[in-house]
Design an enzyme around this catalytic site. Structure first.
Site, PDB file in Angstrom:
ATOM      1  N   GLY A 291       0.776  -1.245   0.000  1.00 32.14           N
ATOM      2  CA  GLY A 291       0.000   0.000   0.000  1.00 32.14           C
ATOM      3  C   GLY A 291       0.798   1.280   0.000  1.00 32.14           C
ATOM      4  O   GLY A 291       0.216   2.352   0.176  1.00 32.14           O
TER       5      GLY A 291
ATOM      6  N   GLU B  32       4.473  -6.018   1.830  1.00 31.05           N
ATOM      7  CA  GLU B  32       4.075  -6.620   0.542  1.00 31.05           C
ATOM      8  C   GLU B  32       3.793  -5.531  -0.495  1.00 31.05           C
ATOM      9  O   GLU B  32       2.646  -5.354  -0.926  1.00 31.05           O
ATOM     10  CB  GLU B  32       2.791  -7.445   0.740  1.00 31.05           C
ATOM     11  CG  GLU B  32       2.896  -8.508   1.804  1.00 31.05           C
ATOM     12  CD  GLU B  32       1.519  -8.938   2.334  1.00 31.05           C
ATOM     13  OE1 GLU B  32       0.489  -8.398   1.875  1.00 31.05           O
ATOM     14  OE2 GLU B  32       1.482  -9.800   3.203  1.00 31.05           O
ATOM     15  N   PRO B  33       4.780  -4.772  -0.906  1.00 31.88           N
ATOM     16  CA  PRO B  33       4.509  -3.682  -1.853  1.00 31.88           C
ATOM     17  C   PRO B  33       4.292  -4.182  -3.284  1.00 31.88           C
ATOM     18  O   PRO B  33       5.038  -5.037  -3.772  1.00 31.88           O
ATOM     19  CB  PRO B  33       5.782  -2.829  -1.774  1.00 31.88           C
ATOM     20  CG  PRO B  33       6.845  -3.757  -1.287  1.00 31.88           C
ATOM     21  CD  PRO B  33       6.199  -4.870  -0.537  1.00 31.88           C
ATOM     22  N   GLY B  34       3.282  -3.657  -3.926  1.00 30.64           N
ATOM     23  CA  GLY B  34       3.033  -3.960  -5.340  1.00 30.64           C
ATOM     24  C   GLY B  34       3.321  -2.718  -6.166  1.00 30.64           C
ATOM     25  O   GLY B  34       4.316  -2.630  -6.891  1.00 30.64           O
TER      26      GLY B  34
ATOM     27  N   TYR C  24     -11.527   3.308 -10.797  1.00 34.67           N
ATOM     28  CA  TYR C  24     -11.155   3.981  -9.536  1.00 34.67           C
ATOM     29  C   TYR C  24     -11.087   5.500  -9.681  1.00 34.67           C
ATOM     30  O   TYR C  24     -10.616   6.170  -8.764  1.00 34.67           O
ATOM     31  CB  TYR C  24      -9.761   3.519  -9.070  1.00 34.67           C
ATOM     32  CG  TYR C  24      -9.530   2.043  -9.028  1.00 34.67           C
ATOM     33  CD1 TYR C  24     -10.136   1.253  -8.056  1.00 34.67           C
ATOM     34  CD2 TYR C  24      -8.666   1.437  -9.932  1.00 34.67           C
ATOM     35  CE1 TYR C  24      -9.893  -0.104  -8.003  1.00 34.67           C
ATOM     36  CE2 TYR C  24      -8.415   0.078  -9.880  1.00 34.67           C
ATOM     37  CZ  TYR C  24      -9.039  -0.695  -8.918  1.00 34.67           C
ATOM     38  OH  TYR C  24      -8.791  -2.036  -8.869  1.00 34.67           O
TER      39      TYR C  24
ATOM     40  N   CYS D 198     -17.279   0.205 -26.810  1.00 35.53           N
ATOM     41  CA  CYS D 198     -18.652   0.611 -27.062  1.00 35.53           C
ATOM     42  C   CYS D 198     -19.377   0.816 -25.738  1.00 35.53           C
ATOM     43  O   CYS D 198     -20.297   0.085 -25.375  1.00 35.53           O
ATOM     44  CB  CYS D 198     -19.340  -0.438 -27.919  1.00 35.53           C
ATOM     45  SG  CYS D 198     -20.806   0.221 -28.661  1.00 35.53           S
ATOM     46  N   GLU D 199     -18.918   1.794 -25.010  1.00 36.10           N
ATOM     47  CA  GLU D 199     -19.399   2.109 -23.672  1.00 36.10           C
ATOM     48  C   GLU D 199     -18.606   3.348 -23.258  1.00 36.10           C
ATOM     49  O   GLU D 199     -17.503   3.552 -23.772  1.00 36.10           O
ATOM     50  CB  GLU D 199     -19.043   0.939 -22.746  1.00 36.10           C
ATOM     51  CG  GLU D 199     -19.820   0.918 -21.498  1.00 36.10           C
ATOM     52  CD  GLU D 199     -19.588  -0.320 -20.642  1.00 36.10           C
ATOM     53  OE1 GLU D 199     -19.507  -0.116 -19.436  1.00 36.10           O
ATOM     54  OE2 GLU D 199     -19.506  -1.448 -21.137  1.00 36.10           O
TER      55      GLU D 199
ATOM     56  N   TYR E 243      -1.187  -3.018 -12.061  1.00 36.09           N
ATOM     57  CA  TYR E 243      -2.631  -3.180 -12.268  1.00 36.09           C
ATOM     58  C   TYR E 243      -3.089  -2.590 -13.601  1.00 36.09           C
ATOM     59  O   TYR E 243      -4.195  -2.075 -13.715  1.00 36.09           O
ATOM     60  CB  TYR E 243      -3.429  -2.571 -11.102  1.00 36.09           C
ATOM     61  CG  TYR E 243      -2.950  -3.021  -9.726  1.00 36.09           C
ATOM     62  CD1 TYR E 243      -3.223  -4.308  -9.276  1.00 36.09           C
ATOM     63  CD2 TYR E 243      -2.195  -2.173  -8.909  1.00 36.09           C
ATOM     64  CE1 TYR E 243      -2.767  -4.730  -8.031  1.00 36.09           C
ATOM     65  CE2 TYR E 243      -1.744  -2.590  -7.657  1.00 36.09           C
ATOM     66  CZ  TYR E 243      -2.035  -3.868  -7.233  1.00 36.09           C
ATOM     67  OH  TYR E 243      -1.579  -4.283  -6.001  1.00 36.09           O
TER      68      TYR E 243
HETATM   69  N1  LLP Z   1      -0.928  -7.157   0.082  1.00 38.72           N
HETATM   70  C1  LLP Z   1      -2.240  -7.433   0.016  1.00 38.72           C
HETATM   71  C2  LLP Z   1      -2.808  -8.414   0.931  1.00 38.72           C
HETATM   72  C3  LLP Z   1      -3.044  -6.784  -0.933  1.00 38.72           C
HETATM   73  O1  LLP Z   1      -4.350  -7.043  -0.994  1.00 38.72           O
HETATM   74  C4  LLP Z   1      -2.446  -5.844  -1.824  1.00 38.72           C
HETATM   75  C5  LLP Z   1      -3.241  -5.172  -2.851  1.00 38.72           C
HETATM   76  C6  LLP Z   1      -1.068  -5.600  -1.720  1.00 38.72           C
HETATM   77  C7  LLP Z   1      -0.339  -6.269  -0.746  1.00 38.72           C
HETATM   78  C8  LLP Z   1      -0.340  -4.636  -2.614  1.00 38.72           C
HETATM   79  O2  LLP Z   1      -0.830  -3.341  -2.540  1.00 38.72           O
HETATM   80  P1  LLP Z   1      -0.048  -2.160  -3.295  1.00 38.72           P
HETATM   81  O3  LLP Z   1       1.334  -2.050  -2.664  1.00 38.72           O
HETATM   82  O4  LLP Z   1       0.066  -2.538  -4.735  1.00 38.72           O
HETATM   83  O5  LLP Z   1      -0.867  -0.953  -3.097  1.00 38.72           O
HETATM   84  N2  LLP Z   1      -6.109  -2.623  -8.546  1.00 38.72           N
HETATM   85  C9  LLP Z   1      -6.014  -1.539  -7.601  1.00 38.72           C
HETATM   86  C10 LLP Z   1      -5.188  -1.899  -6.388  1.00 38.72           C
HETATM   87  C11 LLP Z   1      -5.756  -3.082  -5.658  1.00 38.72           C
HETATM   88  C12 LLP Z   1      -4.837  -3.583  -4.606  1.00 38.72           C
HETATM   89  C13 LLP Z   1      -5.297  -4.895  -4.100  1.00 38.72           C
HETATM   90  N3  LLP Z   1      -4.477  -5.405  -3.050  1.00 38.72           N
HETATM   91  C14 LLP Z   1      -5.449  -0.309  -8.325  1.00 38.72           C
HETATM   92  O6  LLP Z   1      -5.176  -0.395  -9.516  1.00 38.72           O
HETATM   93  O7  LLP Z   1      -5.313   0.751  -7.721  1.00 38.72           O
END
Ligand code: LLP
Length: 404
Positions: free
Chosen positions: A222, A263-265, A306, A332-333, A360
């Protein structure tokens, strides 16, 4: 100096591979991971890349080569992680609402698991007792994150076991002799405020004496990254400092060792990605100038889903005067990427690049309207390589069975 791909590089990649196209820059991923390592060097912290953000196997292998661990949100992501070469001890499966059979499969692969319901925790206890360490995913009742859809820690959220059910958790742990190896909380995505993470840390300090075998405290993902020109992300060095103080204090207080997990994404892959589209049509309607691109929310759903902001640049005409455009797709939307955005004058055929497209973006793409999913390329050590091809017509029929 921050790693980025120049307008010229992106233009020449688009010329070679066609559009719509996702482009990723490996060195930017390296830079982001290095920033994390530096910020947290004084605390025992492990990072697990939230692979749901971008699962291409080459991206996973690059991240593995940096020494990063991996977090998965489905058993298939676990299998991808194994295939990419991650050792089971460096794989984490943070589950939510999954069938118990997936947990059994994860155990058979020997990976770390966080369980998010009393129901699965009980099944786990009955089957494995004390023989397999497991983490508990908790819901802290904290509202945080960029918008409601990506906030997961509040009291109406489906995620985690509500902390007010602590007594029930403890009863279950005792009854089934569970080996609780750690606690997990993920409050949401795009959390700029460091104090949100520290609020969770405080909750952990209160809870952890109940779990004498717990050795990891997982604060989830997050971290916010800048999407707009003038935005700043989470102050990662400050967070590193605070987490260091927290974990060292807790170690002293309880005379036990702890590791902090994250857990960074987005932090790892958002900024490495560029989504290149091309303008099909210009359409003037009253005061609105539409620029319609050869893509849509089937390829990048974040703006429509979002209301996310992605910086956009006309890389074909970068020195032209600035005008206002609504950038729309060909689905088409209603399919708007940006309303009334100032961009260098657009001509039909120009390339428009969307920034922050690594996380994402492709991962949430679909074949809606029977459109092809884009190709993906990786730029690494100055070399540009195709890492997934664009769909072809046969892909649309691949899983269909013609019975009529
Ligand atoms: N750990 C858990 C348990 C999660 O559910 C998530 C994201 C992460 C880590 C990684 O979060 P991050 O560091 O990427 O913010 N599709 C949405 C974001 C959904 C995130 C879902 N869970 C978007 O495009 O903003």
């Amino acid at each position: 100096m921050s790693q980025f791909l120049s307008t010229e590089q992106l233009r020449s990649i688009a010329d070679e591979y066609g559009t719509p196209l996702y482009v990723y820059h490996a060195e930017k991923i390296t830079e982001q991971y290095t920033r994390l390592q530096k910020a947290f060097e004084k605390s025992s912290t492990r990072f697990f890349y939230a692979s749901k953000a971008l699962t291409n196997i080459n991206i996973l292998r690059h991240i593995l080569s940096l020494g990063c661990n991996i977090d998965c949100s489905s058993i298939n992501e676990v299998h991808l992680a194994v295939k990419a070469g991650f050792a089971p001890k460096n794989i984490l499966y943070t589950s939510n609402g999954i069938a118990f059979s997936e947990i059994e499969e994860a155990v058979s692969l020997g990976v770390n698991i966080n369980i998010d319901s009393l129901s699965n925790l009980e099944k786990f206890g009955k089957k494995y007792g004390h023989s397999y360490p497991v983490g508990i995913r908790l819901r802290p009742n904290i509202m945080a994150g960029g918008n409601l859809k990506i906030s997961t820690g509040h009291e109406k959220s489906k995620f985690g076991i509500p902390i007010e059910q602590l007594d029930a958790i403890l009863a279950l742990v005792k009854e089934e002799n569970l080996f609780i190896a750690g606690l997990h909380v993920h409050t949401g995505s795009e959390i700029k405020d460091v104090s949100v993470f520290m609020q969770v840390a405080d909750i952990f300090s209160e809870l952890v004496p109940h779990f004498p075998e717990a050795r990891f405290l997982d604060l989830g993902g997050g971290f916010k990254v800048p999407y707009k020109e003038d935005e700043t992300g989470t102050d990662v060095p400050l967070l590193g400092e605070k987490v260091g103080e927290f974990v060292n204090g807790l170690k002293q207080k309880l005379s036990r060792d702890f590791e902090v997990w994250f857990e960074p994404g987005k932090f790892i892959v958002s900024e490495c990605g560029y989504f290149i589209t091309q303008v099909n049509v210009l359409k003037q309607s009253g005061t609105i100038q539409f620029a319609g691109v050869n893509s849509g929310f089937n390829h990048l759903i974040r703006p429509m889903f979002y209301e996310s902001y992605h910086r956009i640049k006309n890389i074909s005409n970068p020195d032209a005067p600035l005008l206002h455009y609504s950038i729309v797709g060909n689905i088409c939307e209603t399919d708007t990427f940006a309303w009334n955005r100032e961009l260098n004058e657009i001509r039909e055929g120009d390339y428009l690049v969307f920034y922050n497209a690594g996380a994402y973006g492709y991962e949430m793409a679909s074949n809606y309207n029977a459109r092809f999913k884009p190709a993906q390329v990786l730029v690494i050590n100055g070399k540009v390589q195709l890492i997934s091809r664009r769909d072809v017509f046969e892909d649309l029929l691949r899983n269909q069975i013609e019975v009529l």
